[in-house]
Write an enzyme that holds these catalytic residues in place. Structure first.
Site, PDB file in Angstrom:
ATOM      1  CE  LYS A 193      36.611  34.276  35.862  1.00 44.05           C
ATOM      2  NZ  LYS A 193      37.998  34.437  36.255  1.00 44.05           N
ATOM      3  CB  SER A 256      33.056  28.173  38.576  1.00 46.97           C
ATOM      4  OG  SER A 256      33.628  29.266  39.256  1.00 46.97           O
ATOM      5  CG  ASN A 258      37.478  32.017  41.459  1.00 52.65           C
ATOM      6  OD1 ASN A 258      38.204  32.334  42.386  1.00 52.65           O
ATOM      7  ND2 ASN A 258      37.919  31.929  40.214  1.00 52.65           N
TER       8      ASN A 258
END
Length: 325
Positions: A193, A256, A258
């Site tokens: 993910k 997040s 990422n």
């Protein structure tokens, strides 16, 4: 704090945002919890000011912390590993565990270059059987968990009894655990993910619209699905909170790392800066290694790796993605 007294001696190894958040949660759940970290300033602040301003600002902490690894794990029935993957080789050999301790990985990546799951790495380093290993994953942004926002996570172990035991130590209002025996699927979802979130962040960094981002997320998720199923994971895991749920949170939250790393990639930031932002950038080699070993074709992941290494532009990554639609 949970009434009814302490239930377990629990150690959390790693004083970053997620390690601190899960340690505080374990403390609220009624466990005698101690957090280990290398940074003496962070540890002193936790013990004296009840905060971790470097990694989890604004959150009141109820736990003890130490830089003494032996002290942290002494008599611990559960040991949570919340370290960056590159730190495992330095820390794991120093762990002296009780022979009945359960070790739980909180690490969402695969070993770079080999594609081994973190539970495999930990098992080999500590000589642990399946009944003493578990992982936790899901849409669990550390700051939201620390602020008692309702969250759901999957606790997975090859031994479902172990998963149930670990879930019991985390039981407290607002944090819900789903026991699972699909440890392979949960770990591969957690690592893969990150790639989907990077692609989503790249689209955001290029100021593309939600239609484009939604398409890219879907195409990336399709590669995640193939990789998980080919390696023994289940559709239930992929379309549950450990798969789809984590993708939704990671691709859409401003918290997040990422996602932020993808934005930086799109804007041409130096690779070192991008790597410091999110471990997913470094760990993409692990996902590709697993894909090669299991014969899974992942052209989007391969193209993303080339963007990260500077061999391909972000715009050309989009061309590849949409040619596969």
């Amino acid at each position: 704090m949970k009434e009814g007294g302490l239930r377990n001696k629990v150690a959390v190894i790693g004083s970053g945002s997620w390690g601190t958040a899960i340690a505080n949660l374990l403390c609220k759940a009624g466990n005698e919890t101690i957090l280990w970290g290398r940074d003496e300033n962070v540890i002193d602040e936790i013990n004296n000011a009840r905060v971790n301003s470097k990694y989890l600002p604004g959150v009141e902490l109820f736990l003890r912390a130490t830089c003494d690894l032996d002290y942290a794990v002494a008599d611990a029935s559960h040991v949570y590993i919340a370290l960056p993957s590159f730190a495992l080789s330095k820390v794991l050999p120093k762990l002296s565990l009780d022979k009945f301790s359960i070790v739980i990985s909180l690490i969402k990546c695969l070993e770079p270059d080999t594609g081994r799951r973190m539970s495999e790495v930990i098992s080999e380093a500590l000589d642990l059987g399946h009944n003493r290993l578990a992982v936790i994953s899901g849409p669990n942004l550390a700051l939201e968990v620390a602020n008692d926002e309702p969250s759901v996570s999957v606790v997975a172990s090859a031994n479902i009894a172990t998963a149930n035991i670990v879930a019991g130590t985390l039981k407290c209002p607002g944090f819900y655990c789903i026991p699972s025996s699909d440890i392979k699927g949960v770990e591969i979802c957690a690592a893969s993910k990150n790639l989907v979130a990077l692609i989503s962040g790249i689209a955001r960094g290029m100021d593309l619209g939600d239609n484009t981002r939604a398409a890219l997320i879907t195409l990336g998720f399709r590669e995640l699905l193939r990789l998980v199923l080919e390696n023994g994971g289940t559709e239930e895991t992929v379309f549950g909170v450990a798969g789809l749920g984590d993708v939704v949170a990671t691709c859409n939250s401003h918290l997040s790392r990422n996602n932020k790393a993808g934005v930086l990639l799109a804007k041409g930031a130096p690779l070192d800066e991008v790597k410091q932002t999110a471990e997913g950038v470094v760990a993409i080699s692990g996902v590709l290694a697993l894909a090669e070993r299991s014969g899974v074709y992942m052209p989007i992941a391969q193209a993303l790796s080339q963007v990260i290494s500077g061999k391909r532009t972000a715009h050309s990554l989009l061309d590849i993605c949409f040619s596969l639609a």
